[in-house]
Design a protein around this motif. Structure first.
Motif, PDB file in Angstrom:
ATOM      1  N   LEU A 507       7.192  -4.388 -16.012  1.00  0.00           N
ATOM      2  CA  LEU A 507       8.642  -4.962 -16.407  1.00  0.00           C
ATOM      3  C   LEU A 507       8.377  -6.136 -17.634  1.00  0.00           C
ATOM      4  N   LEU A 508       9.342  -6.165 -18.430  1.00  0.00           N
ATOM      5  CA  LEU A 508       9.446  -7.379 -19.286  1.00  0.00           C
ATOM      6  C   LEU A 508      10.710  -8.226 -18.886  1.00  0.00           C
ATOM      7  N   LEU A 509      10.404  -9.505 -18.556  1.00  0.00           N
ATOM      8  CA  LEU A 509      11.634 -10.247 -18.009  1.00  0.00           C
ATOM      9  C   LEU A 509      11.277 -11.765 -18.337  1.00  0.00           C
ATOM     10  N   GLY A 510      12.105 -12.546 -18.729  1.00  0.00           N
ATOM     11  CA  GLY A 510      11.996 -13.907 -18.979  1.00  0.00           C
ATOM     12  C   GLY A 510      10.988 -14.063 -20.376  1.00  0.00           C
ATOM     13  N   GLY A 511      10.994 -13.069 -20.981  1.00  0.00           N
ATOM     14  CA  GLY A 511       9.941 -13.151 -22.164  1.00  0.00           C
ATOM     15  C   GLY A 511       8.560 -12.732 -21.839  1.00  0.00           C
ATOM     16  N   ARG A 512       8.298 -12.522 -20.512  1.00  0.00           N
ATOM     17  CA  ARG A 512       6.915 -12.286 -20.215  1.00  0.00           C
ATOM     18  C   ARG A 512       6.660 -10.932 -19.457  1.00  0.00           C
ATOM     19  N   SER A 513       5.656 -10.346 -19.299  1.00  0.00           N
ATOM     20  CA  SER A 513       5.232  -9.013 -18.747  1.00  0.00           C
ATOM     21  C   SER A 513       4.870  -9.271 -17.358  1.00  0.00           C
ATOM     22  N   TRP A 514       5.403  -8.336 -16.487  1.00  0.00           N
ATOM     23  CA  TRP A 514       5.020  -8.398 -15.018  1.00  0.00           C
ATOM     24  C   TRP A 514       4.673  -6.987 -14.694  1.00  0.00           C
ATOM     25  N   ARG A 515       3.526  -7.053 -13.728  1.00  0.00           N
ATOM     26  CA  ARG A 515       3.142  -5.567 -12.801  1.00  0.00           C
ATOM     27  C   ARG A 515       3.941  -5.657 -11.659  1.00  0.00           C
ATOM     28  N   VAL A 516       4.693  -4.519 -11.134  1.00  0.00           N
ATOM     29  CA  VAL A 516       5.308  -4.396  -9.836  1.00  0.00           C
ATOM     30  C   VAL A 516       4.220  -4.217  -8.832  1.00  0.00           C
ATOM     31  N   THR A 517       4.370  -4.913  -7.770  1.00  0.00           N
ATOM     32  CA  THR A 517       3.461  -4.760  -6.723  1.00  0.00           C
ATOM     33  C   THR A 517       3.958  -4.165  -5.580  1.00  0.00           C
ATOM     34  N   TRP A 518       5.376  -4.449  -5.205  1.00  0.00           N
ATOM     35  CA  TRP A 518       6.092  -4.001  -4.246  1.00  0.00           C
ATOM     36  C   TRP A 518       7.684  -3.908  -4.368  1.00  0.00           C
ATOM     37  N   THR A 519       8.266  -3.012  -3.913  1.00  0.00           N
ATOM     38  CA  THR A 519       9.674  -2.954  -4.096  1.00  0.00           C
ATOM     39  C   THR A 519      10.189  -2.605  -2.656  1.00  0.00           C
ATOM     40  N   ASP A 520      11.105  -3.669  -2.397  1.00  0.00           N
ATOM     41  CA  ASP A 520      11.978  -3.566  -1.023  1.00  0.00           C
ATOM     42  C   ASP A 520      13.360  -2.983  -1.390  1.00  0.00           C
ATOM     43  N   TRP A 521      13.511  -1.697  -1.185  1.00  0.00           N
ATOM     44  CA  TRP A 521      14.574  -0.990  -1.700  1.00  0.00           C
ATOM     45  C   TRP A 521      15.826  -1.310  -0.926  1.00  0.00           C
ATOM     46  N   LYS A 522      15.697  -1.785   0.454  1.00  0.00           N
ATOM     47  CA  LYS A 522      16.627  -2.017   1.388  1.00  0.00           C
ATOM     48  C   LYS A 522      17.217  -3.403   1.036  1.00  0.00           C
ATOM     49  N   ARG A 523      16.610  -4.284   0.769  1.00  0.00           N
ATOM     50  CA  ARG A 523      16.959  -5.783   0.130  1.00  0.00           C
ATOM     51  C   ARG A 523      17.180  -5.958  -1.099  1.00  0.00           C
ATOM     52  N   ARG A 524      16.982  -4.693  -2.117  1.00  0.00           N
ATOM     53  CA  ARG A 524      17.154  -4.882  -3.521  1.00  0.00           C
ATOM     54  C   ARG A 524      16.388  -5.910  -4.228  1.00  0.00           C
ATOM     55  N   ARG A 525      14.857  -6.160  -3.657  1.00  0.00           N
ATOM     56  CA  ARG A 525      13.899  -6.949  -4.187  1.00  0.00           C
ATOM     57  C   ARG A 525      12.834  -6.383  -4.846  1.00  0.00           C
ATOM     58  N   CYS A 526      12.123  -6.845  -5.695  1.00  0.00           N
ATOM     59  CA  CYS A 526      11.035  -6.214  -6.596  1.00  0.00           C
ATOM     60  C   CYS A 526      10.138  -7.209  -6.754  1.00  0.00           C
ATOM     61  N   TYR A 527       8.697  -7.334  -6.180  1.00  0.00           N
ATOM     62  CA  TYR A 527       7.705  -8.396  -6.147  1.00  0.00           C
ATOM     63  C   TYR A 527       6.606  -7.861  -7.496  1.00  0.00           C
ATOM     64  N   VAL A 528       6.347  -9.035  -7.971  1.00  0.00           N
ATOM     65  CA  VAL A 528       5.582  -8.845  -9.327  1.00  0.00           C
ATOM     66  C   VAL A 528       4.377  -9.907  -9.539  1.00  0.00           C
ATOM     67  N   GLU A 529       3.553  -9.588 -10.267  1.00  0.00           N
ATOM     68  CA  GLU A 529       2.441 -10.417 -10.797  1.00  0.00           C
ATOM     69  C   GLU A 529       2.484 -10.466 -12.228  1.00  0.00           C
ATOM     70  N   PRO A 530       2.102 -11.491 -12.922  1.00  0.00           N
ATOM     71  CA  PRO A 530       2.068 -11.511 -14.232  1.00  0.00           C
ATOM     72  C   PRO A 530       0.986 -10.719 -14.825  1.00  0.00           C
ATOM     73  N   VAL A 531       1.064 -10.182 -15.864  1.00  0.00           N
ATOM     74  CA  VAL A 531      -0.067  -9.451 -16.668  1.00  0.00           C
ATOM     75  C   VAL A 531       0.129  -9.720 -18.271  1.00  0.00           C
ATOM     76  N   PRO A 532      -0.805  -9.502 -18.947  1.00  0.00           N
ATOM     77  CA  PRO A 532      -0.845 -10.036 -20.407  1.00  0.00           C
ATOM     78  C   PRO A 532       0.176  -9.476 -21.177  1.00  0.00           C
ATOM     79  N   GLY A 533       0.938  -8.241 -21.138  1.00  0.00           N
ATOM     80  CA  GLY A 533       1.724  -7.547 -22.111  1.00  0.00           C
ATOM     81  C   GLY A 533       2.040  -6.180 -21.670  1.00  0.00           C
TER      82      GLY A 533
END
Length: 710
Positions: A507-533
């Motif tokens: 994902l690209l958000l806040g001007g930075r790239s992120w890798r999705v590590t887990w998606t909580d579909w019920k609570r509509r949350r997505c957890y990420v960690e930074p990646v270079p691009g």
């Protein structure tokens, strides 16, 4: 000293001279004092940073003190919470000169601060229409007591309301406030750019338009709207149009061309803000981002840091168009074409506020299409054109929302007396009875004899958190909150989390790239960690878009040889010449053109999206069923002949009809479920249509031409 100072409160005059250090009032402030003090409804027009707030608030504070107003006597409404936050300290200072208080109430204000307002009402309340609605329907607010002293209402950036459904909602809420207060409320609108000021003021007056005096105060506004052709406000040389061809090239230009300057870059999509922001950071530019899917705290930090910095860039959507203070700007940069001339003037008005500086704007077109449309818009600007603020037609869904809101406000309403709440304002008058009947029939409203009250269907559909979803009339598509650990990064469209992808989901958000590590579909949350691009950004939006008839015709004039009165770079000149060459078959000064290129037959109307939608619906027998129309053209049947054209258009001006509506589009019409489907569909169809412009196109001759594909 002006004569207006003789009428303002002596304490205010003292502080104008000694605290603010003003040697005189501005023209708008001088001319507005008399009508505002005399109680007239008014529309105050001036360029951005033209002193409109003071023009309204100084006379109102004077009236407040000399006439002994108490309680909440003035409400100041803004379209954005950020704008209210920005205004608060200034208005607190002005009111404090007379020992008066100002308070803020919107969705981000704490419960304790709201309780303080209810216990000790301020003299001036800063708020939004949505928060006013929430107060009126809240079980915790005694609205009859809170608003009983209301005398005047100021609507800042009134044009931003008038052009969409928030304007209808605002008008309806104002009428209900008038009924609650039991007296007429003075209405004052503030605007920087508008093409139809008299109509806008008439609209703002609502039900009182026949009973109250009204005045438009607009010193030098004609010059401002023209961009001060040859004057000191905005000169031709201060506007430049460039063709850069890509996001990467745009970032290179922004990074290198104005080093050491504070630059505000406008993009008309969140996706483009993210892409430009990321590209600038890759080039080592101090960059901040602002758009609606970033956390509020992050936006505040970005705006504050940007206001205090020098050599930096903030990339934003229209969230920073409406006057939020980000300090003194050196330059405004527009990526691609803005939505309107009014938006262009508003954005350009963010510059040139320091002595010795001028207003400016650099356009960077990422493609040949945006280059053409930007040239067309600047051609309109050069002719002194500004779009009129026109309310959307047939707001039946807002009528339904207001009927439900009134039931919540009053708990019980009379089946014959409900119409009094809006003082006869159309369309909230007796013409709303079919909608009321539907609400009763479907259980949105219950009826017991002559009394109406909220029903089980409304409880089920809208009852969450005491109907808070009913306070806003715009639809926000569902988004997932993106979290890096406990830190909220922003919100993303669920499409990005479901589309097929090879490898990790980035994902690209806040001007930075992120890798999705887990998606909580019920609570509509997505957890990420930074990646270079490598991240992607995208958001889905509801609603009808597309160029107007006037803008499409301006683009056609550019193709026919008209040059916008601005500086064009050599790249822009070469590319615009190429675009004109490509479009030679599609334009003719004497009318429209039907071009056959192999199996493709296209009618080049240059009439805008809505007119073309209307023409496509009216001439459905001549139109191709796939990819039917856009802003400039309509795809015709491949076997179209002159004879078929003459027969199919012979009586078309007399049978122009509303466009067809995709039923999926109803999701973008909030409260559509409270309407019969036929009325919801009719509302969307009316908003998609441009009957007058379609008739103009049909009155023009159409020429057939064949283009050799080779």
């Amino acid at each position: 000293m002006s004569s207006a100072l003789d009428r303002l409160h002596p304490v205010i005059v003292h502080h104008i001279v000694n605290t603010l250090g003003w040697r005189s009032l501005r023209a708008l402030q001088d001319q507005a004092a008399d009508p505002v003090l005399d109680g007239a409804d008014a529309l105050l027009l001036a360029p951005t940073a033209g002193g409109k707030t003071e023009a309204a608030i100084f006379p109102l504070l004077t009236a407040m003190d000399t006439q002994g107003w108490s309680g909440i006597s003035v409400i100041y409404v803004c379209p954005l919470k950020a704008l209210l936050n920005n205004l608060l300290p200034r208005l607190e200072t002005y009111a404090g000169w007379l020992g008066r208080r100002v308070a803020l109430w919107h969705g981000d204000v704490t419960a304790s601060a709201r309780q303080r307002i209810l216990r000790e009402p301020p003299d001036v309340l800063l708020t939004t229409p949505e928060s006013l609605e929430a107060m009126l329907i809240s079980l915790k607010v005694e609205h009859g007591r809170l608003f009983t002293d209301l005398r005047a209402l100021v609507v800042d950036e009134v044009h931003a309301f008038a052009g969409d459904d928030r304007g209808w909602h605002l008008l309806a809420v104002l009428e209900r406030l008038t009924t609650v207060a039991g007296r007429p409320i003075q209405r004052i609108g503030l605007s920087a750019t508008v093409g139809n000021p008299a109509d806008l003021l008439d609209w703002l007056q609502g039900s009182s338009r026949d009973d109250r005096s009204a005045v438009v105060v607009s010193p030098d506004m004609a010059t401002a709207a023209l961009g001060a052709r040859g004057g000191a406000t905005l000169q031709d040389g201060d506007i430049e149009l460039d063709y850069v061809g890509s996001v990467s090239n745009a970032a290179t230009v922004i990074a290198s061309l104005h080093r050491g300057e504070k630059r505000l870059v406008f993009c008309d999509s969140r996706q483009l803000v993210e892409e430009i922001g990321a590209a600038l950071r890759e080039r080592g530019v101090t960059t901040f981002l602002s758009h609606a899917s970033l956390p509020l705290d992050e936006r505040h930090r970005a705006e504050q840091a940007f206001a205090e910095a020098r050599d930096c860039v903030i990339v934003a959507t229209s969230t920073l168009e409406l006057g939020v203070d980000v300090g003194d700007l050196d330059r405004v940069i527009q990526v691609n074409d803005p939505p309107s001339v009014a938006a262009f003037l508003q954005r350009t008005g963010r510059t040139g506020r320091r002595p010795g500086t001028s207003r400016n704007c650099l356009f960077l077109a990422l493609g040949t299409g945006p280059l053409l449309w930007a040239a067309g818009l600047l051609h309109l600007w050069g002719q002194g054109y500004v779009e009129p603020a026109v309310p959307p037609p047939e707001p039946r869904h807002i009528v339904a929302q207001q009927l439900l809101a009134l039931c919540l406000q009053e708990h019980r309403i009379g089946s014959r007396l409900w119409v009094q709440a809006w003082n006869g304002l159309v369309p909230f008058d007796r013409s709303a009875e079919p909608i009321l009947r539907h609400l009763v029939e479907q259980g949105f409203i219950d009826q017991d004899g002559e009394l109406l009250f909220i029903g089980p269907t409304a409880e089920q559909r809208f009852g969450y958190r005491h109907f808070m979803g009913m306070t806003a009339v715009f639809t926000a598509p569902p988004q997932f909150t993106v979290l890096a650990g406990r830190q909220e990064i922003g919100r993303t469209d669920p499409m990005l989390l479901t589309e097929k992808t090879d490898g990790p989901r980035l994902l690209l958000l806040g001007g930075r790239s992120w890798r999705v590590t887990w998606t909580d579909w019920k609570r509509r949350r997505c957890y990420v960690e930074p990646v270079p691009g490598g991240g992607k950004a995208r958001w889905f939006t509801h609603g009808v878009s597309g160029a107007s008839f006037v803008l499409a015709r301006a683009a056609r004039e550019v193709l026919l040889g008209a040059d916008p009165p601005v500086a064009l770079t050599q790249r822009a000149k070469r590319t615009l010449a190429d675009v004109r060459g490509e479009h030679v078959p599609t334009v003719h000064p004497g009318g429209s053109v039907i071009v056959r290129a192999g199996a493709d037959v296209r009618w080049w109307t240059w009439a805008g999206y809505r007119a073309n939608a209307t023409l496509a619906a009216t001439l459905s027998g001549l139109i191709d069923d796939v990819q039917r129309f856009d802003d400039a053209s309509i795809r015709m049947r491949t076997d179209l002949t002159h004879e078929m054209w003459k027969a199919g258009t012979a009586d078309a001006p007399e049978r122009l009809c509303l466009p067809d509506v995709d039923q999926r589009a109803l999701a973008g019409l909030k409260f559509n479920e409270a309407l019969p489907e036929r009325l919801a569909t009719a509302t969307l169809a009316a908003r998609l249509a441009d009957i007058d412009s379609a008739a103009r196109v049909l009155a023009e001759p159409a020429r057939f031409t064949v283009v050799d594909e080779h």
